[in-house]
Scaffold this motif. Sequence first.
Motif, PDB file in Angstrom:
ATOM      1  N   ARG A  18     -33.348 -39.511 -90.769  1.00 48.39           N
ATOM      2  CA  ARG A  18     -32.263 -38.465 -91.469  1.00 48.39           C
ATOM      3  C   ARG A  18     -32.321 -38.915 -93.128  1.00 48.39           C
ATOM      4  NH1 ARG A  18     -27.020 -38.750 -87.203  1.00 48.39           N
ATOM      5  NH2 ARG A  18     -28.027 -37.372 -85.915  1.00 48.39           N
ATOM      6  N   PHE A  19     -33.032 -40.237 -93.453  1.00 51.43           N
ATOM      7  CA  PHE A  19     -33.060 -40.503 -94.635  1.00 51.43           C
ATOM      8  C   PHE A  19     -34.294 -40.177 -95.319  1.00 51.43           C
ATOM      9  CE2 PHE A  19     -29.452 -43.081 -93.496  1.00 51.43           C
ATOM     10  CZ  PHE A  19     -28.638 -42.862 -94.475  1.00 51.43           C
ATOM     11  N   ALA A  20     -35.259 -39.452 -94.365  1.00 53.16           N
ATOM     12  CA  ALA A  20     -36.772 -39.332 -94.895  1.00 53.16           C
ATOM     13  C   ALA A  20     -36.639 -38.219 -95.731  1.00 53.16           C
ATOM     14  CB  ALA A  20     -37.386 -39.045 -93.617  1.00 53.16           C
ATOM     15  N   ALA A  21     -37.715 -38.361 -96.705  1.00 57.85           N
ATOM     16  CA  ALA A  21     -37.763 -37.165 -97.888  1.00 57.85           C
ATOM     17  C   ALA A  21     -37.959 -35.802 -97.281  1.00 57.85           C
ATOM     18  CB  ALA A  21     -39.091 -37.468 -98.753  1.00 57.85           C
ATOM     19  N   GLU A  22     -38.306 -35.472 -96.253  1.00 58.78           N
ATOM     20  CA  GLU A  22     -38.307 -34.141 -95.536  1.00 58.78           C
ATOM     21  C   GLU A  22     -36.679 -33.831 -95.065  1.00 58.78           C
ATOM     22  OE1 GLU A  22     -40.075 -36.534 -92.421  1.00 58.78           O
ATOM     23  OE2 GLU A  22     -39.869 -36.642 -94.292  1.00 58.78           O
ATOM     24  N   ASN A  23     -35.962 -34.610 -94.906  1.00 56.01           N
ATOM     25  CA  ASN A  23     -34.757 -34.369 -94.334  1.00 56.01           C
ATOM     26  C   ASN A  23     -33.484 -34.467 -95.218  1.00 56.01           C
ATOM     27  OD1 ASN A  23     -36.079 -33.717 -92.007  1.00 56.01           O
ATOM     28  ND2 ASN A  23     -35.726 -35.808 -91.039  1.00 56.01           N
ATOM     29  N   VAL A  24     -33.589 -35.566 -95.925  1.00 63.31           N
ATOM     30  CA  VAL A  24     -32.415 -36.015 -96.833  1.00 63.31           C
ATOM     31  C   VAL A  24     -31.684 -35.056 -97.562  1.00 63.31           C
ATOM     32  CG1 VAL A  24     -33.672 -37.119 -98.764  1.00 63.31           C
ATOM     33  CG2 VAL A  24     -31.341 -37.888 -98.035  1.00 63.31           C
ATOM     34  N   ASP A  25     -32.494 -34.114 -98.327  1.00 62.08           N
ATOM     35  CA  ASP A  25     -31.866 -33.219 -98.997  1.00 62.08           C
ATOM     36  C   ASP A  25     -30.993 -32.199 -98.327  1.00 62.08           C
ATOM     37  OD1 ASP A  25     -32.717 -34.013-101.978  1.00 62.08           O
ATOM     38  OD2 ASP A  25     -34.653 -32.708-101.605  1.00 62.08           O
ATOM     39  N   HIS A  26     -31.502 -31.855 -97.056  1.00 62.76           N
ATOM     40  CA  HIS A  26     -30.952 -30.842 -96.394  1.00 62.76           C
ATOM     41  C   HIS A  26     -29.444 -31.602 -95.931  1.00 62.76           C
ATOM     42  CE1 HIS A  26     -29.807 -28.122 -93.107  1.00 62.76           C
ATOM     43  NE2 HIS A  26     -29.733 -29.384 -92.445  1.00 62.76           N
ATOM     44  N   ASN A  27     -29.638 -32.803 -95.400  1.00 68.40           N
ATOM     45  CA  ASN A  27     -28.548 -33.516 -95.016  1.00 68.40           C
ATOM     46  C   ASN A  27     -27.405 -33.662 -96.031  1.00 68.40           C
ATOM     47  OD1 ASN A  27     -29.688 -33.473 -92.267  1.00 68.40           O
ATOM     48  ND2 ASN A  27     -30.696 -35.464 -92.491  1.00 68.40           N
ATOM     49  N   LEU A  28     -27.886 -33.941 -97.176  1.00 67.00           N
ATOM     50  CA  LEU A  28     -26.790 -34.207 -98.266  1.00 67.00           C
ATOM     51  C   LEU A  28     -26.109 -32.563 -98.693  1.00 67.00           C
ATOM     52  CD1 LEU A  28     -28.839 -36.376-100.541  1.00 67.00           C
ATOM     53  CD2 LEU A  28     -26.773 -36.926 -99.333  1.00 67.00           C
ATOM     54  N   THR A  29     -26.675 -31.525 -98.297  1.00 69.28           N
ATOM     55  CA  THR A  29     -26.147 -30.322 -98.616  1.00 69.28           C
ATOM     56  C   THR A  29     -24.722 -30.309 -97.506  1.00 69.28           C
ATOM     57  OG1 THR A  29     -27.157 -29.019 -96.973  1.00 69.28           O
ATOM     58  CG2 THR A  29     -28.036 -29.069 -99.362  1.00 69.28           C
ATOM     59  N   LEU A  30     -25.045 -31.017 -96.287  1.00 67.45           N
ATOM     60  CA  LEU A  30     -23.964 -30.963 -95.427  1.00 67.45           C
ATOM     61  C   LEU A  30     -22.745 -31.683 -95.976  1.00 67.45           C
ATOM     62  CD1 LEU A  30     -25.930 -31.191 -92.251  1.00 67.45           C
ATOM     63  CD2 LEU A  30     -25.265 -28.961 -93.122  1.00 67.45           C
ATOM     64  N   ILE A  31     -23.090 -32.795 -96.561  1.00 61.63           N
ATOM     65  CA  ILE A  31     -22.108 -33.487 -97.078  1.00 61.63           C
ATOM     66  C   ILE A  31     -20.984 -32.862 -97.928  1.00 61.63           C
ATOM     67  CG2 ILE A  31     -21.353 -35.806 -98.487  1.00 61.63           C
ATOM     68  CD1 ILE A  31     -22.822 -36.168 -95.813  1.00 61.63           C
ATOM     69  N   LYS A  32     -21.343 -31.681 -98.424  1.00 66.83           N
ATOM     70  CA  LYS A  32     -20.599 -31.029 -99.301  1.00 66.83           C
ATOM     71  C   LYS A  32     -19.301 -30.443 -98.736  1.00 66.83           C
ATOM     72  CE  LYS A  32     -24.359 -29.668-102.643  1.00 66.83           C
ATOM     73  NZ  LYS A  32     -24.914 -28.565-103.123  1.00 66.83           N
ATOM     74  N   THR A  33     -19.304 -30.208 -97.547  1.00 64.24           N
ATOM     75  CA  THR A  33     -18.365 -29.589 -96.725  1.00 64.24           C
ATOM     76  C   THR A  33     -17.490 -30.614 -96.542  1.00 64.24           C
ATOM     77  OG1 THR A  33     -19.914 -28.136 -95.302  1.00 64.24           O
ATOM     78  CG2 THR A  33     -17.775 -28.405 -94.432  1.00 64.24           C
ATOM     79  N   VAL A  34     -17.783 -31.923 -96.230  1.00 59.47           N
ATOM     80  CA  VAL A  34     -17.054 -32.879 -96.117  1.00 59.47           C
ATOM     81  C   VAL A  34     -16.167 -33.259 -97.357  1.00 59.47           C
ATOM     82  CG1 VAL A  34     -16.819 -35.557 -95.075  1.00 59.47           C
ATOM     83  CG2 VAL A  34     -18.608 -33.820 -94.181  1.00 59.47           C
ATOM     84  N   THR A  35     -16.984 -33.471 -98.336  1.00 56.86           N
ATOM     85  CA  THR A  35     -16.532 -33.447 -99.651  1.00 56.86           C
ATOM     86  C   THR A  35     -15.237 -32.380-100.134  1.00 56.86           C
ATOM     87  OG1 THR A  35     -18.645 -34.117-100.540  1.00 56.86           O
ATOM     88  CG2 THR A  35     -16.881 -34.000-102.351  1.00 56.86           C
TER      89      THR A  35
END
Length: 323
Positions: free
Chosen positions: A233-250
Amino acid sequence: MRKVTLGTSGPEVSALGLGCMGMSEFYGAADRDESLATLERAGELGITFFDTADTYGIGANESLVGDFLGRVQRDEVVISTKFGPVRDPETRGLKGLRGDAEYVAQACDASLRRLGTDYIDLYYLHVPDPKVPIEETVGAMAELVKAGKVRHLGLSNLDAAKIRAAHAVHPITAVQNEWSLFTREDEQSAVPVCAELGIGYVPNCPLGRGLLTGAYSATSEFGEGDVRTRVSRFAAENVDHNLTLIKTVTAIADAHNATTAQVALAWLMRQSEVHGVTVVPIPGTANVKWLAENAGAVDVNLTDEDLATLEPLAAQVAGTNRH
């Protein structure tokens, strides 16, 4: 800090516990003084539930918690620890898993010595031994209860079928599996069984190894020995996408004058109502600042609309949290 009863007949614990693993290993260099300060501050904040395991730091984490125990009233805290993985003290690698009766007794006695106590409040099988039937392992754990060395039994990293089989041998007080806003597979398996049998649920990795805190970016670098270097989930190919999901939580956090970590923990605690099972998250930290932030989650009251907004996130996460 609210108190809840863990499972139908388990101990009374704080609504939020403290995972101690990262104080000794897996998330960068350990700072014993800071860790002890964090443990003591947790007590001041009303946290009474502390989680360790014999494999964390190969005994070092239990010894650390034991030092803390020597500074408090024993009956005012609930200590959980675990056994099962056997590591090589020289290479620090995993040698294997043991769940045989002889080892169960040996592991418990060793944990008691390191913790400096004569009983363990909650004793978990950390990872099942594939060579030993779960009934045999839990039967040996039940003998520890009879001997007064252990007060309650728990299971970790087990599926629904094994939870049922174990509970038939001796009442299980708690199951500790991964559960978070980003990891929800157990909601269709282990969680319903726990609700049916009156077993408490103790989510580990409730903040997704820090991903749900919003504190990391695509350019964050982790130190040597940090387990997140091996988590996809922290790998380069995944982390950018996963961080966009955090915006909903924020966005929800901002509406509640809270942090994303507090929202993630508050969401888990609301699952007690949703699924009919006592849920006590154990976010891990070795830092007093983050501890205080996490504790504030008990004051975040999410609405039904918030829950609906957060509902789709887990299905959109890229990668796994395993290492």
